[in-house]
Design a protein around this motif. Structure first.
Motif, PDB file in Angstrom:
ATOM      1  N   ALA A 287       0.840  -1.203   0.000  1.00 57.79           N
ATOM      2  CA  ALA A 287       0.000   0.000   0.000  1.00 57.79           C
ATOM      3  C   ALA A 287       0.875   1.254   0.000  1.00 57.79           C
ATOM      4  CB  ALA A 287      -0.914  -0.015   1.226  1.00 57.79           C
ATOM      5  N   ALA A 288       1.977   1.204   0.757  1.00 56.60           N
ATOM      6  CA  ALA A 288       2.888   2.350   0.812  1.00 56.60           C
ATOM      7  C   ALA A 288       3.572   2.571  -0.530  1.00 56.60           C
ATOM      8  CB  ALA A 288       3.928   2.122   1.909  1.00 56.60           C
ATOM      9  N   ILE A 289       3.957   1.477  -1.198  1.00 59.22           N
ATOM     10  CA  ILE A 289       4.592   1.590  -2.519  1.00 59.22           C
ATOM     11  C   ILE A 289       3.600   2.169  -3.526  1.00 59.22           C
ATOM     12  CG2 ILE A 289       5.585   0.290  -4.444  1.00 59.22           C
ATOM     13  CD1 ILE A 289       6.722  -1.690  -2.369  1.00 59.22           C
ATOM     14  N   ASN A 290       2.366   1.663  -3.494  1.00 63.62           N
ATOM     15  CA  ASN A 290       1.338   2.152  -4.430  1.00 63.62           C
ATOM     16  C   ASN A 290       1.050   3.642  -4.204  1.00 63.62           C
ATOM     17  OD1 ASN A 290       1.093  -0.390  -5.542  1.00 63.62           O
ATOM     18  ND2 ASN A 290      -0.634  -0.975  -4.251  1.00 63.62           N
ATOM     19  N   LYS A 291       1.004   4.038  -2.937  1.00 64.01           N
ATOM     20  CA  LYS A 291       0.752   5.448  -2.613  1.00 64.01           C
ATOM     21  C   LYS A 291       1.866   6.331  -3.148  1.00 64.01           C
ATOM     22  CE  LYS A 291      -0.245   8.469   1.343  1.00 64.01           C
ATOM     23  NZ  LYS A 291      -0.410   8.523   2.826  1.00 64.01           N
ATOM     24  N   TRP A 292       3.103   5.854  -3.013  1.00 67.72           N
ATOM     25  CA  TRP A 292       4.266   6.602  -3.528  1.00 67.72           C
ATOM     26  C   TRP A 292       4.174   6.748  -5.053  1.00 67.72           C
ATOM     27  CZ3 TRP A 292       8.811   8.633  -1.238  1.00 67.72           C
ATOM     28  CH2 TRP A 292       9.819   8.997  -2.130  1.00 67.72           C
ATOM     29  N   ILE A 293       3.840   5.654  -5.726  1.00 69.02           N
ATOM     30  CA  ILE A 293       3.796   5.653  -7.194  1.00 69.02           C
ATOM     31  C   ILE A 293       2.723   6.618  -7.698  1.00 69.02           C
ATOM     32  CG2 ILE A 293       3.267   4.230  -9.213  1.00 69.02           C
ATOM     33  CD1 ILE A 293       4.488   1.862  -7.625  1.00 69.02           C
ATOM     34  N   VAL A 294       1.554   6.588  -7.040  1.00 66.48           N
ATOM     35  CA  VAL A 294       0.458   7.480  -7.440  1.00 66.48           C
ATOM     36  C   VAL A 294       0.875   8.941  -7.263  1.00 66.48           C
ATOM     37  CG1 VAL A 294      -1.860   8.269  -6.828  1.00 66.48           C
ATOM     38  CG2 VAL A 294      -1.374   5.824  -6.988  1.00 66.48           C
ATOM     39  N   SER A 295       1.612   9.215  -6.184  1.00 64.69           N
ATOM     40  CA  SER A 295       2.005  10.588  -5.871  1.00 64.69           C
ATOM     41  C   SER A 295       3.219  11.065  -6.662  1.00 64.69           C
ATOM     42  CB  SER A 295       2.290  10.702  -4.364  1.00 64.69           C
ATOM     43  OG  SER A 295       2.820  11.959  -4.044  1.00 64.69           O
ATOM     44  N   LYS A 296       4.238  10.186  -6.757  1.00 67.15           N
ATOM     45  CA  LYS A 296       5.517  10.624  -7.323  1.00 67.15           C
ATOM     46  C   LYS A 296       5.979   9.820  -8.535  1.00 67.15           C
ATOM     47  CE  LYS A 296       7.057  12.204  -2.760  1.00 67.15           C
ATOM     48  NZ  LYS A 296       8.138  12.199  -1.741  1.00 67.15           N
ATOM     49  N   GLY A 297       5.302   8.730  -8.834  1.00 61.12           N
ATOM     50  CA  GLY A 297       5.721   7.885  -9.955  1.00 61.12           C
ATOM     51  C   GLY A 297       6.770   6.872  -9.521  1.00 61.12           C
ATOM     52  N   TRP A 298       7.050   5.947 -10.409  1.00 64.10           N
ATOM     53  CA  TRP A 298       8.048   4.917 -10.125  1.00 64.10           C
ATOM     54  C   TRP A 298       9.445   5.537 -10.036  1.00 64.10           C
ATOM     55  CZ3 TRP A 298       7.456  -0.158  -8.917  1.00 64.10           C
ATOM     56  CH2 TRP A 298       6.229  -0.767  -9.183  1.00 64.10           C
ATOM     57  N   GLN A 300      13.768   4.086  -9.000  1.00 67.95           N
ATOM     58  CA  GLN A 300      14.544   2.851  -8.909  1.00 67.95           C
ATOM     59  C   GLN A 300      14.413   2.169  -7.549  1.00 67.95           C
ATOM     60  OE1 GLN A 300      18.572   3.033 -10.466  1.00 67.95           O
ATOM     61  NE2 GLN A 300      17.982   4.558 -11.986  1.00 67.95           N
ATOM     62  N   LEU A 301      14.323   2.938  -6.478  1.00 67.70           N
ATOM     63  CA  LEU A 301      14.216   2.333  -5.148  1.00 67.70           C
ATOM     64  C   LEU A 301      12.910   1.567  -4.973  1.00 67.70           C
ATOM     65  CD1 LEU A 301      15.718   5.162  -2.911  1.00 67.70           C
ATOM     66  CD2 LEU A 301      16.710   2.911  -3.376  1.00 67.70           C
ATOM     67  N   ARG A 302      11.790   2.113  -5.434  1.00 68.72           N
ATOM     68  CA  ARG A 302      10.518   1.413  -5.315  1.00 68.72           C
ATOM     69  C   ARG A 302      10.492   0.182  -6.227  1.00 68.72           C
ATOM     70  NH1 ARG A 302      11.024   4.738  -1.471  1.00 68.72           N
ATOM     71  NH2 ARG A 302      11.862   6.087  -3.094  1.00 68.72           N
ATOM     72  N   CYS A 303      11.187   0.265  -7.367  1.00 67.23           N
ATOM     73  CA  CYS A 303      11.301  -0.924  -8.249  1.00 67.23           C
ATOM     74  C   CYS A 303      12.072  -2.035  -7.530  1.00 67.23           C
ATOM     75  CB  CYS A 303      12.021  -0.547  -9.542  1.00 67.23           C
ATOM     76  SG  CYS A 303      11.111   0.560 -10.637  1.00 67.23           S
ATOM     77  N   ILE A 304      13.183  -1.660  -6.917  1.00 68.22           N
ATOM     78  CA  ILE A 304      14.009  -2.640  -6.202  1.00 68.22           C
ATOM     79  C   ILE A 304      13.216  -3.288  -5.073  1.00 68.22           C
ATOM     80  CG2 ILE A 304      15.992  -2.883  -4.652  1.00 68.22           C
ATOM     81  CD1 ILE A 304      17.341  -0.627  -6.329  1.00 68.22           C
ATOM     82  N   LEU A 305      12.521  -2.472  -4.293  1.00 65.43           N
ATOM     83  CA  LEU A 305      11.769  -2.975  -3.144  1.00 65.43           C
ATOM     84  C   LEU A 305      10.663  -3.933  -3.584  1.00 65.43           C
ATOM     85  CD1 LEU A 305      11.549  -2.812  -0.105  1.00 65.43           C
ATOM     86  CD2 LEU A 305      10.090  -0.794  -0.348  1.00 65.43           C
ATOM     87  N   THR A 306      10.001  -3.614  -4.674  1.00 68.36           N
ATOM     88  CA  THR A 306       8.943  -4.483  -5.186  1.00 68.36           C
ATOM     89  C   THR A 306       9.497  -5.834  -5.613  1.00 68.36           C
ATOM     90  OG1 THR A 306       7.665  -2.579  -5.947  1.00 68.36           O
ATOM     91  CG2 THR A 306       7.129  -4.713  -6.936  1.00 68.36           C
ATOM     92  N   ARG A 359       3.552  -8.446 -10.495  1.00 67.51           N
ATOM     93  CA  ARG A 359       3.998  -7.210  -9.854  1.00 67.51           C
ATOM     94  C   ARG A 359       5.494  -6.971 -10.083  1.00 67.51           C
ATOM     95  NH1 ARG A 359       1.754  -7.435  -4.388  1.00 67.51           N
ATOM     96  NH2 ARG A 359       0.106  -5.975  -4.920  1.00 67.51           N
ATOM     97  N   ALA A 360       6.300  -8.029  -9.968  1.00 65.71           N
ATOM     98  CA  ALA A 360       7.746  -7.898 -10.195  1.00 65.71           C
ATOM     99  C   ALA A 360       8.035  -7.546 -11.648  1.00 65.71           C
ATOM    100  CB  ALA A 360       8.450  -9.196  -9.810  1.00 65.71           C
ATOM    101  N   LEU A 361       7.277  -8.142 -12.560  1.00 65.46           N
ATOM    102  CA  LEU A 361       7.445  -7.868 -13.992  1.00 65.46           C
ATOM    103  C   LEU A 361       7.176  -6.394 -14.286  1.00 65.46           C
ATOM    104  CD1 LEU A 361       7.926  -8.897 -16.890  1.00 65.46           C
ATOM    105  CD2 LEU A 361       5.482  -9.465 -16.996  1.00 65.46           C
ATOM    106  N   GLN A 362       6.117  -5.855 -13.691  1.00 67.05           N
ATOM    107  CA  GLN A 362       5.784  -4.447 -13.897  1.00 67.05           C
ATOM    108  C   GLN A 362       6.890  -3.551 -13.359  1.00 67.05           C
ATOM    109  OE1 GLN A 362       3.377  -2.989 -15.562  1.00 67.05           O
ATOM    110  NE2 GLN A 362       4.067  -0.929 -15.007  1.00 67.05           N
TER     111      GLN A 362
END
Length: 473
Positions: A287-298, A300-306, A359-362
């Motif tokens: 949920a925190a990752i999705n909130k970040w993406i909606v607000s700021k976009g993808w 590299q750090l959020r990609c790595i964490l996912t 999710r990892a593929l995305q």
């Protein structure tokens, strides 16, 4: 520098390459000062102006990590020629004596003519004023007038060469570069405790036992923070391996390695189990990752964490991915975890293919777009010189612990690996399939036979395990 077309709209230049026929070649000019040093060392590259190596591929994405490895390798070799390490100096001294027909393990037993000729050779290396000075008679007096290689050769010839802790470390790191990080830490603490100029033949078991207590009590750092028995054990294993190699390779008169079978008081009693994410905490993370993406976009750090959350990979395995390691369009999309010049792997079992969930593929598709044609999937944190997994860990851990539902949890990015293990257990996944996904060695002779599980099977179990975290069955 040739231009390689990756698509109709994207092209990249790859430094130190040329195209010959259908293959890409690594081609790097040898600096002038190195050319003269190569000639003196008798290298097969002596007299050549370039290092040329076929990369056995026509794909620039496959060639890029190979080029990076060769650049790192040639840089290291040239630096060793320019400024030899203690291990390099010792190696060159050995080669010098061997070429002169002298047995390094028994110099006095070598042919007398070879010894006489070598002494004459060393005399010519001395300043005229020293050769004519009748008061300079001993080898120790001559040492200061010879360069490091010839000084070391003379010491070996006269059986005066000490083999210090610094020598032991340098020689071990040169032979085992993957073990360098732990070895340098262990030897750093030992040298501070005993002195870096201590001859390893003069290290006693009492010294080792005192060193163990020194570490356990935190005497090795300014804050006086003790370290765990498992960390002490890791340092001792590194020291034992380095001492064993030094004893064998240099034929040192040491009957028993003082670091063999060292007892660590209360070993294992301070082990603390790592926490795993609970199902609500996993959901809070996504949920925190999705909130970040909606607000700021993808990013590299959020990609790595996912990818960490969806695969159970180690952090460095993901951060250090080359673009060519990621196969997004395969029948079963996957990442190829393998060692690179900029990032080694923990064990041989760590080399594996890990399938990607949706999710990892995305996340990796977004990472590929963010990398803008780089040879590295996460170029902000990985380049030809290394992989900054430690700095990524610090940033991610701070971010995780500040999210809603995860505050004060003490959870880290590494806990996601333990979480995946728990999730796989929860769906009764076979131990051997868990090992194949997580890169653990499966015990038993039969585990080494065959090609392993198909990616489709691994993907099925990953999705089944992750479904439990989504509230599925």
């Amino acid at each position: 520098m040739p231009l390689f077309h990756l698509s109709s709209i994207m092209a990249v230049k790859l430094k130190h390459t040329r195209i010959k026929g259908n293959l890409i070649y690594f081609r790097r000019r040898i600096p002038e000062d190195i050319q003269s040093l190569l000639a003196a060392s008798g290298s097969p590259l002596a007299g050549k102006s370039h290092v040329v190596v076929s990369l056995q591929t026509s794909d620039p994405r496959v060639a890029a990590p190979k080029v990076a490895k060769l650049v790192q390798q040639t840089d290291a070799e040239w630096e060793e020629l320019r400024r030899p390490s203690r291990a390099g100096t010792l190696k060159q001294a050995h080669q010098l004596l061997t070429r002169a027909g002298i047995d390094v393990s028994d110099p006095t037993g070598s042919p007398e003519i070879a010894l006489d000729l070598f002494h004459e050779y060393l005399d010519r290396r001395l300043p005229a004023s020293v050769r004519e000075d009748e008061t300079v008679t001993s080898g120790k007096q001559l040492d200061q007038h010879l360069d490091p290689v010839h000084r070391t050769a003379l010491q070996l010839l006269q059986d005066r060469r000490e083999f210090t802790l610094a020598d032991c470390l340098d020689q071990y790191v040169q032979a085992r570069p993957k073990a360098a990080k732990t070895a340098k830490l262990a030897f750093g603490y030992l040298s501070a405790f005993l002195g870096s100029d201590r001859d390893i033949r003069n290290v006693r078991r009492s010294d080792v036992n005192a060193f163990v207590l020194h570490l356990l009590q935190g005497g090795h750092n300014e804050g006086g923070m003790p370290i765990t028995t498992s960390t002490v054990n890791r340092y001792l294993n590194s020291l034992k391996a380095a001492f064993t190699r030094a004893i064998n390779e240099n034929e040192l008169d040491i009957r028993q390695n003082v670091f063999a079978k060292v007892e660590i008081p209360n070993k294992g009693e301070d082990v603390q189990a790592r926490d795993s994410f609970t199902v609500p905490q996993i959901q809070a993370l996504h949920a925190a990752i999705n909130k970040w993406i909606v607000s700021k976009g993808w990013d590299q750090l959020r990609c790595i964490l996912t990818v960490l959350a969806e695969t159970g990979c180690r952090l460095a395995e993901v951060v250090g991915l080359a673009t060519s390691d990621v196969h997004l369009h395969a029948a079963v999309p996957y990442i190829d975890i393998k060692p690179h010049a900029w990032r080694s792997l923990k064990t041989s079992a760590s080399t594996r293919n890990v399938p990607l969930t949706v999710r990892a593929l995305q996340a990796l598709k977004e990472a590929q777009a963010l990398s803008k044609g780089s040879a590295f999937m996460f170029p902000d944190y990985t380049n030809e010189q290394g992989c900054s997994a430690d700095s990524v860990s610090a940033v991610l851990n701070k971010w995780i612990r500040s999210r809603e539902g995860l505050r004060d949890s003490g959870l880290s990015s590494h806990c996601l690996r333990h979480t995946m293990k728990d999730l796989l257990r929860a769906v009764e996944c076979l131990e051997s399939i868990q090992d194949a996904i997580l890169g653990h060695a499966t015990p038993g002779i039969g585990a080494s036979y065959g090609k392993g599980y198909p990616l489709s099977i691994l993907q099925e179990w990953l999705e089944r395990a992750l479904a439990t975290a989504e509230g599925g069955t």
